[in-house]
Design a protein around this motif. Sequence first.
Motif, PDB file in Angstrom:
ATOM      1  N   GLU A   1       0.856  -1.189   0.000  1.00  0.00           N
ATOM      2  CA  GLU A   1       0.000   0.000   0.000  1.00  0.00           C
ATOM      3  C   GLU A   1       0.885   1.230   0.000  1.00  0.00           C
ATOM      4  OE1 GLU A   1      -3.692  -1.826   2.656  1.00  0.00           O
ATOM      5  OE2 GLU A   1      -2.167  -0.585   3.599  1.00  0.00           O
TER       6      GLU A   1
ATOM      7  N   GLU B   1      -4.602   5.379   2.866  1.00  0.00           N
ATOM      8  CA  GLU B   1      -4.176   4.536   1.743  1.00  0.00           C
ATOM      9  C   GLU B   1      -4.563   5.213   0.438  1.00  0.00           C
ATOM     10  OE1 GLU B   1      -5.869   0.498   1.567  1.00  0.00           O
ATOM     11  OE2 GLU B   1      -5.703   0.695  -0.599  1.00  0.00           O
TER      12      GLU B   1
ATOM     13  N   HIS C   1      -2.553   1.009  -4.071  1.00  0.00           N
ATOM     14  CA  HIS C   1      -2.409  -0.375  -3.646  1.00  0.00           C
ATOM     15  C   HIS C   1      -1.953  -1.209  -4.835  1.00  0.00           C
ATOM     16  CE1 HIS C   1      -4.210  -3.454  -0.581  1.00  0.00           C
ATOM     17  NE2 HIS C   1      -3.014  -3.791  -1.009  1.00  0.00           N
TER      18      HIS C   1
END
Length: 434
Positions: free
Chosen positions: A242, A291, A294
Amino acid sequence: LPSSSSIIWRPSSLSHSRHIHKPGLLVSRLYQPANLRDVGADTRLQGEMTCKSQRLMQQAGLIHPSNPGCYYYLPATVRSMEKLVRIIDQEMQGIGGQKLDMPSLCSADLWKTSERWDLMGKELLRLKDRHGADYCLAPTHEEAVTTLVAHQTTLSYRQLPLLLYQVITRKFRDEPKPKFGLLRGREFYMKDMYSFDSSEEAAFETYESVCAAYARLFTRLGLRCVQVQADTGNIGGKLSHEFQLPADIGEDRLLVCGSCSFSANVETLASDRTECPQCKTGTLVESKGIEVGHTFYLGKKYSDVFNATFSNAQNKPCVAEMGCYGLGVTRILAAAIEVMSTEDAIRWPGLIAPYQVCVLPPKKGSKVNETLPRLRGEVRLKDASRLGYPYVVVVGQAAVEETSRYEVICQQTGETMFLSKDGLLDLLGRVETV
Ligand code: ATP
Ligand code: MG
């Protein structure tokens, strides 16, 4: 300076005739309605948690809520997104990515084949067409892209790696708790890329090149981003990272080693620990992160079930090795504002600010009355600061007179400069644009 990157602050009384706003847009003409009607009365939106970026973006007329987890993206936001998309395109195409566009309306059959029709549970937004056939609004496109590649009967090993990506598609996820504005919506923009390789080693190389491109993107934006080892979740696969922007409101807990390169999302470690599993000597320091990207090495998880093959050097069909890679386009925008802004003033990464230069021309009659225009000028200056244009040029009394002095405020650093006309043009000419 390209007129597309500057904006001029002029009262609407001066902007009636069309030709006046040709050289650059007038602030008074921009559809950036600040303080739109308070949505507090809308019960569907009550109880949604808010944060700094959401509050600032709503107050500044950048976004407006429509229903839970869905927003109007107003013109300044769209400009900023278009710039971000251009940078993403440059980075993805720089590593061989080819842009395509796939349907958002996805047949349930594909999702049943991968077994994610059931695995995704309530997060998948499902619907039926008039014939009673099941569909979903795509939350991601592994099934769709693998089917596409599987339909090609002539894919040769010479055409690999194949990197296909989308950048301006909306993804749909029925999040249990949409919150924090664009940070967690039910409908959002994602850049999603999928790679097809001939071997595991080649797939790892591709994986590394995408991670490097992501790192470059965040460096160009001037954002500090941490790459951490991550869980593969319902996407599946063997290896995953991530890209996290450290922030107090982040929903992920990260552990970063003070002595070596180890960094991980806590969800990948068996228990909360303080000793680094890599160097065994360093201490893990915990922080929170948003985040923003990814990456997954998928192996043959999808290519096996959909039979996505290529022909090798011996002309034999082989199942492709895959990877998938997501960047939250709208989340990056909001997260950048979240980490860069002060409590009451928006700050942007210079490259993706909707307008990089705001010009405050002298008020009409400023030669006659010096006190009144100055006061008014300060109000405009305060607004310009709140909206976060990287450069504000004040064309005051001095600039109109012989001395030709332009006041330039660089909002990122808070620095004020007084420049001649040539100095000003030189500075603006060096402002990086995309
Ligand atoms: P999260 O853990 O935050 O729910 P995710 O792991 O489910 O995200 P991915 O499937 O990895 O998300 O999607 C790729 C990227 O899309 C994420 O890294 C994030 O930047 C963005 N993204 C995911 N969900 C949302 C959302 N609800 N709103 C905005 N952006 C999102
Ligand atoms: Mg994720």
